[in-house]
Each structure stands twice: as structure tokens, then as C-alpha cells.
Design a protein around this motif. Structure first.
Motif, short mmCIF file in Angstrom:
data_model
loop_
_atom_site.label_atom_id
_atom_site.label_comp_id
_atom_site.label_asym_id
_atom_site.label_seq_id
_atom_site.Cartn_x
_atom_site.Cartn_y
_atom_site.Cartn_z
N UNK A 397 0.84 -1.19 0.00
CA UNK A 397 0.00 0.00 0.00
C UNK A 397 0.87 1.25 0.00
N UNK A 398 0.37 2.31 -0.63
CA UNK A 398 1.10 3.56 -0.69
C UNK A 398 1.22 4.17 0.70
N UNK A 399 2.35 4.80 0.94
CA UNK A 399 2.59 5.45 2.22
C UNK A 399 1.67 6.66 2.39
N UNK A 400 1.58 7.20 3.61
CA UNK A 400 0.95 8.51 3.74
C UNK A 400 1.73 9.54 2.94
N UNK A 401 1.05 10.59 2.51
CA UNK A 401 1.71 11.61 1.69
C UNK A 401 2.74 12.37 2.52
N UNK A 402 3.83 12.73 1.86
CA UNK A 402 4.86 13.54 2.50
C UNK A 402 4.36 14.97 2.69
N UNK A 403 5.20 15.80 3.28
CA UNK A 403 4.93 17.24 3.30
C UNK A 403 4.87 17.76 1.86
N UNK A 404 4.11 18.82 1.66
CA UNK A 404 3.94 19.38 0.31
C UNK A 404 5.09 20.34 0.00
N UNK A 405 5.59 20.27 -1.21
CA UNK A 405 6.65 21.17 -1.68
C UNK A 405 6.26 21.69 -3.06
N UNK A 406 6.97 22.76 -3.46
CA UNK A 406 6.73 23.37 -4.79
C UNK A 406 8.10 23.64 -5.40
N UNK A 407 8.57 22.82 -6.29
CA UNK A 407 9.92 22.98 -6.83
C UNK A 407 10.06 24.28 -7.63
N UNK A 408 11.27 24.79 -7.62
CA UNK A 408 11.58 25.95 -8.45
C UNK A 408 13.07 25.98 -8.68
N UNK A 409 13.48 26.85 -9.63
CA UNK A 409 14.89 27.04 -9.93
C UNK A 409 15.13 28.47 -10.34
N UNK A 410 16.31 28.71 -10.90
CA UNK A 410 16.62 30.06 -11.38
C UNK A 410 15.68 30.43 -12.51
N UNK A 411 15.24 31.72 -12.50
CA UNK A 411 14.43 32.21 -13.60
C UNK A 411 15.21 32.09 -14.90
N UNK A 412 14.50 31.88 -15.99
CA UNK A 412 15.15 31.80 -17.28
C UNK A 412 15.68 33.16 -17.69
N UNK A 413 16.63 33.17 -18.61
CA UNK A 413 17.24 34.43 -19.07
C UNK A 413 16.25 35.24 -19.89
N UNK A 414 16.19 36.57 -19.65
CA UNK A 414 15.34 37.40 -20.50
C UNK A 414 15.93 37.49 -21.91
N UNK A 415 15.08 37.71 -22.88
CA UNK A 415 15.53 37.98 -24.25
C UNK A 415 15.77 39.48 -24.37
N UNK A 416 17.03 39.90 -24.35
CA UNK A 416 17.41 41.32 -24.36
C UNK A 416 17.64 41.76 -25.80
N UNK A 417 17.08 42.92 -26.18
CA UNK A 417 17.26 43.47 -27.53
C UNK A 417 17.79 44.89 -27.42
N UNK A 418 18.98 45.10 -27.94
CA UNK A 418 19.55 46.44 -27.94
C UNK A 418 19.40 47.11 -29.30
#
Length: 591
Positions: A397-418
Motif C-alpha cells: 500500500x502507498x505510504x501517507x503523503x509527505x509534506x507538500x513542496x513546490x519545486x523551483x529554480x533560477x528564472x530563465x534568461x530574458x531575451x534582451x534586444x539592444x
């Protein structure tokens, strides 16, 4: 005796003779009878015969038989059944004859006469089976005559290659060998003594079948038949061996775990479900067959089979975000490894663990105890873990659910136009950028760095700066999410070139109307008229500033006049030159 006599008369005449007979009877006691002979003997009896002697003038009225032990019996004739004899006693009989004158002498003694009778009919014998044999026993019957000396046995059906009867047995038991196992036999007995005839045959015994212990069974086979909690059922099957003359009544089924016996049970058939504790050690089975003759040798062990049940529930896992300063999308999941008891018969190497996100985004395998798993950034999720055994069809049987988390990382690079080509004389460099994906968290702002300088915070998505002419600058930009700067986007921007020096200018005023037209307006001169069209410059327009250095018509002529200038309307002469004055003084245009 008879006496004959003749009487003659005086004449002597023979014809006158008279003859007569006189019977003279001489009486005496009879002569002794001849030697008696026993015609037969019986139960305390004997039939004795003899020849009647001469009666000597007086009829014999009786005979008297004498024997040992004071035996005496009168007989009316010369054939007499003697009674009251003692069975198995030896007699030598003598006979006398008696008439009116007395008793004769005794006859010579007879040959030995021994009264006897056959034994009583024996009771039916008892029969006990053996391996290809029967043990027959019986009780000695009563005998009123001579003692029983021997017995005869008769078996039915007759054994192959043997006589159906055994004779002259002197004991009250006999082992009849060479019989066929599995065939029912019955036996009867008769007794013999010194009597002429044996006893009657007894009744037949109850039928009995020779048998030996069954043959050794072949090794049984065992298969898993389902799990019940921390126990499993194993189905054991085996083939019935040769019963060796008697139906197999039971089997002895022995359960071994890891080679050691743990249970024994009696089984009537050739298949049995055995409940055993789940175990990492294999189970084997042996079987022995039992019939009325005994128990066979034990079979070889079956092939080993495992008893494995459903793994227990894994304890509640914990979830920790990983690589939030990088790509993100990783959760470090940790959970307690199942104990041996919780594995429920499986070895540690036979257990794998699986995980699933409660968000439904992913699932897969995970090392024992935990590991880092990929998860989509920006989604709230918990993790459940369960165990799977390669030996069991039922996952844990499946275990009780773990604590809830929300993964994230570094924001993606902006597209810069000069900006790349500012106008001549434009000393501005400028950039714009888009709002990138925050990679699991919303973008809360931006930072920019000009030409490797310090990072500056901004909420805008553009930047500009005044610089020198024809300068190229680099702007790096990164988005802020989850309080941390993200990946960097960059581009260059170049300012405009320096403008040329200003050209000399003059102010003019038309004397009347002048062609070509006004500065900045198209020349609509039409030589077929001639006509300047809309481009006439009137005096009333005041002073006009013109670039006297500009080649208006591309023919190398500077100024506002050219050979192609239109003539005044209605005149065949070309319009006059417009005179210019480089100074502030105005020159008049004239016709």
C-alpha cells in the motif's frame, strides 16, 4: 448224531427187514468262536465280527465279548457293535458263545482294536496379511477320540504355481508364502487324529489381502497459491505410488523451511494447500505413503518454493527541494526502508520502491531509503512511496503523503534586444527585454549590469543611456524570482554617428514670383508650358532660408537656380537667378 438200525424177523427174509434211524443228540456247550475281527471303530464303539462256532446240540443263545479293563458286552449275533468303549484305548477282544449247556471257551484274541472318532470341526482360522504372504492361525479343535496329530489347510483362490492344500501341519499356525499382493485370499482347516477320517473342513476365514508398504513416492511439486496476511498458502501435489497390495489410507506430508522440518500433517489425497509463514528461506516438501502394511520410505524433497506476501506500507516520506539555485525541478525524497518483517518474505534485493506525486505529474522508481527525483517547477505536490516485490503479484500500500513542496529554480534568461543603428547624431543606447519564465516562482523584478558594472535593480523592462557618438555598449539583464537572480540575457546597443558640420545658409526674398519652388517641396516644373506648377515662390512669402551648397537637381549646380529652372508664365526667357547672400542681408529675387 443219527443212528440207523435194521430189524429182521425170524424168516430172515430180507424183504421183511425193517430199517429205522435214531437221532441221538449229544449236547454240550458251544465251541469257542473264531478270532473276532473289528470291522470298524467309532466313537467309543467298535463293530466286531466273528464266525459262529458249533453249538454242540444246543442253540447258541448269546455271545459275550471280553476286553481289557474288565470290558464285557453280550451280543445276540456274531456281528456286534460294541459300545461304551474308551476311545483311544487299545483292546484285544475275545468272544464266547453260550447255549443252554453253558458258555464256550473264549476265542483267540482279536488284533488290536482302538475305538476312535475324528476330531470336532475346527473353527474358521484367523488370517493376518503380510508382504506376499498370510499368517494363518487356528485353535485346536476338541477331540473325543485320539489327540489331534495334524492339520490340513486349503486356500482359495489357489496361488499361482502352488497346490491349494498344505497337509500334515503339526502346529496351529502357518505362514503361507508366495502369494500375490492385492489378491484377497481365504483359508480353511481340518484336523486329523488317529481316526480313519479327518474332521470336517472348517468354515473359510474372512478374506484377507497380502500387502507390503507402498513404494516410495516421487518428489512432490509445490507452487504458490496465494498470500493471506503474513502467511502464504503453498499448493503441494504428488503422484500416488504403487500401493503394493493395499489402498493407501494416508500420506505424511512434511514441510521443511531452509532444509529443516517445521511441520508434519496427515493427508488423505494427493494434493494439499499448506499454510506457512512468509519467509526469505525456501520451502520444500516430502511425502510418505501409508497403507495397512505400514509407511513407505520418504520421498525426495520437492523443488524449493518461496512464501512471499504483499509488502507492508512504507512509512511516511519527507520531501526537500533540491537545486533551487540551478535548474530546480528536483525533490529529495527520504523514507524508512522496510524491515525484514515488513518485507513479508521478500529479501531486500527483491524489493523495489516506487514513488508518485500527488499532483499526478510523475511517478517512477526510487532507490531504497530515498533519492532525488525530477518534478515540474511551480507545482504544489507531495510524494507517496510504496514497495513492490519481484516475488509477489501484489504491491504494498502507498505510504501517507509527505509534506507538500513546490519545486523551483533560477528564472530563465530574458531575451534582451539592444538598438543597433541609432540615427545620425543620436547619442542614445537603449535596450528592451521580455519577462522570462520564473521557473516555478513569479518574476518579482529585474537587475541589469551595463558593461560589466554593478547590478542595478529595476522594475522596468527597458533601459537607455546617453553616450558618445558611435559607441557600442553591452547590457546584461536577469530576472528576480523567489528572491534570487536568475539566468542572464544580454545584448549590445550602438549610438548614432556624429553629424556632418552645418552647411552655410542664405536668406532670400523673391522679387516677384520665382521658380523653382519652395524649399522642401517637390519641384513640379513642366518645360512644356513652361510652368512651375505649384512651386512658385512669391515675394509675399518673405525671406526664405536656403542651402546654397545643395545640388538641387543633381547636375553639379549649387543654389536654387539651374538651367532647368522654369520661365515665368507667358515668357520665353528663363527665370532669373536667385541671388543669395551668405550674410543676414537678404538678396532680392527679380525677374
Amino acid at each position: 448224531m443219527i443212528v440207523s438200525y435194521t430189524v429182521a424177523d425170524k424168516t430172515g427174509d430180507a424183504s421183511r427187514y425193517a430199517t429205522a434211524r435214531i437221532r441221538l443228540t449229544v449236547k454240550d456247550k458251544p465251541l469257542a468262536p473264531t478270532t473276532p475281527q473289528a470291522a470298524s471303530v467309532g466313537d467309543s464303539t467298535a463293530l466286531l465280527n466273528w464266525t459262529a462256532p458249533a453249538d454242540r446240540g444246543s442253540p447258541i443263545t448269546k455271545y459275550t465279548v471280553y476286553g481289557e479293563g474288565g470290558y464285557r458286552q453280550d451280543c445276540p449275533a456274531n456281528s456286534c457293535t460294541l459300545t461304551g468303549l474308551t476311545n483311544n484305548a487299545k483292546y484285544h477282544f475275545q468272544v464266547t458263545a453260550t447255549n443252554s449247556l453253558g458258555e464256550s471257551e473264549r476265542s483267540p484274541a482279536s488284533a488290536e482294536v482302538r475305538p476312535d472318532v475324528k476330531p470336532d470341526t475346527p473353527a474358521a482360522p484367523a488370517v493376518k496379511f503380510g508382504d506376499t504372504q498370510l499368517t494363518v492361525t487356528w485353535a485346536a479343535p476338541a477331540s473325543k477320540g485320539s489327540p489331534v496329530k495334524s492339520y490340513d489347510l486349503e486356500i482359495s483362490p489357489a496361488p499361482a504355481g502352488q497346490n491349494a492344500q498344505i497337509q500334515n501341519l503339526t502346529s496351529v499356525s502357518y505362514v503361507w508364502k508366495g502369494l500375490q499382493n492385492g489378491v484377497a485370499y481365504k483359508v480353511r482347516v481340518l484336523a486329523r487324529n488317529d481316526a480313519k477320517e479327518p474332521s470336517e473342513w472348517s468354515a473359510y476365514s474372512a478374506a484377507e489381502t497380502p500387502a507390503g508398504v507402498p513404494a516410495t513416492p516421487a518428489a512432490p511439486s509445490a507452487t504458490a497459491a496465494g498470500s493471506v496476511g503474513n502467511q502464504s498458502q503453498l499448493k503441494v501435489d504428488w503422484a500416488a505410488p504403487d500401493n503394493n497390495g493395499d489402498a493407501i489410507s494416508t500420506y505424511t506430508l512434511t514441510t521443511l523451511r531452509g532444509g529443516a522440518a517445521v511441520a508434519t500433517q496427515r493427508v488423505s489425497g494427493t494434493t494439499q494447500n499448506v499454510t506457512v509463514d512468509n519467509s526469505e528461506a525456501g520451502y520444500t516438501f516430502t511425502v510418505a505413503a501409508t497403507n495397512k502394511a505400514g509407511t513407505s520410505r520418504t520421498s525426495a524433497q520437492s523443488a524449493a518454493v518461496r512464501a512471499v506476501g504483499k509488502p507492508a506500507m512504507v512509512g511516511q516520506p519527507s520531501a526537500t527541494l533540491k537545486d533551487t539555485g540551478g535548474d530546480g525541478g528536483k525533490i529529495d525524497v527520504r523514507f524508512p526502508v522496510l524491515t525484514a518483517a515488513q518485507r513479508n518474505g521478500s529479501s531486500a534485493g527483491e524489493i523495489t520502491y516506487r514513488y508518485r506525486f500527488t499532483s499526478g505529474s510523475s511517478s517512477g522508481t526510487i532507490p531504497a531509503g530515498g533519492g532525488v527525483v525530477a518534478a515540474p517547477n511551480g507545482t504544489d505536490t507531495a510524494v507517496v512511496v510504496w514497495a513492490v516485490s519481484s516475488r509477489s503479484s501484489s504491491p504494498g500500500d502507498a505510504s501517507p503523503a509527505s509534506n507538500s513542496v513546490n519545486p523551483y529554480g533560477l528564472a530563465f534568461a530574458p531575451a534582451v534586444t539592444g538598438s543597433k543603428s541609432s540615427g545620425v547624431g543620436d547619442r542614445t543606447v537603449s535596450w528592451t527585454w521580455n519577462q522570462p519564465n520564473g521557473n516555478g516562482r513569479p518574476v518579482s523584478g529585474y537587475q541589469y549590469s551595463l558593461d560589466g558594472g554593478a547590478w542595478q535593480n529595476t522594475q522596468q523592462r527597458s533601459f537607455s543611456k546617453s553616450v558618445g557618438f558611435s559607441e557600442t555598449h553591452t547590457l546584461r539583464v536577469r530576472a528576480i524570482s523567489a528572491g534570487q537572480p536568475g539566468r542572464i540575457g544580454s545584448d549590445t546597443s550602438r549610438s548614432g554617428s556624429e553629424p556632418p558640420p552645418p552647411v552655410p545658409t542664405s536668406q532670400i526674398q523673391a522679387h516677384n514670383n520665382t521658380c523653382p519652388g519652395k524649399p522642401g517641396e517637390p519641384d513640379t516644373y513642366n518645360p512644356s508650358g513652361p510652368s512651375c506648377g505649384v512651386g512658385w515662390v512669391s515675394r509675399s512669402e518673405g525671406r526664405l532660408t536656403i542651402n546654397c551648397t545643395k545640388d538641387i537637381y543633381g547636375n553639379g549646380t549649387l543654389g536654387s537656380a539651374s538651367p532647368k529652372a522654369a520661365t515665368r508664365a507667358g515668357s520665353s526667357n528663363p527665370p532669373p537667378w536667385i541671388s543669395t547672400d551668405p550674410g543676414p542681408a537678404a538678396a532680392d529675387a527679380h525677374n
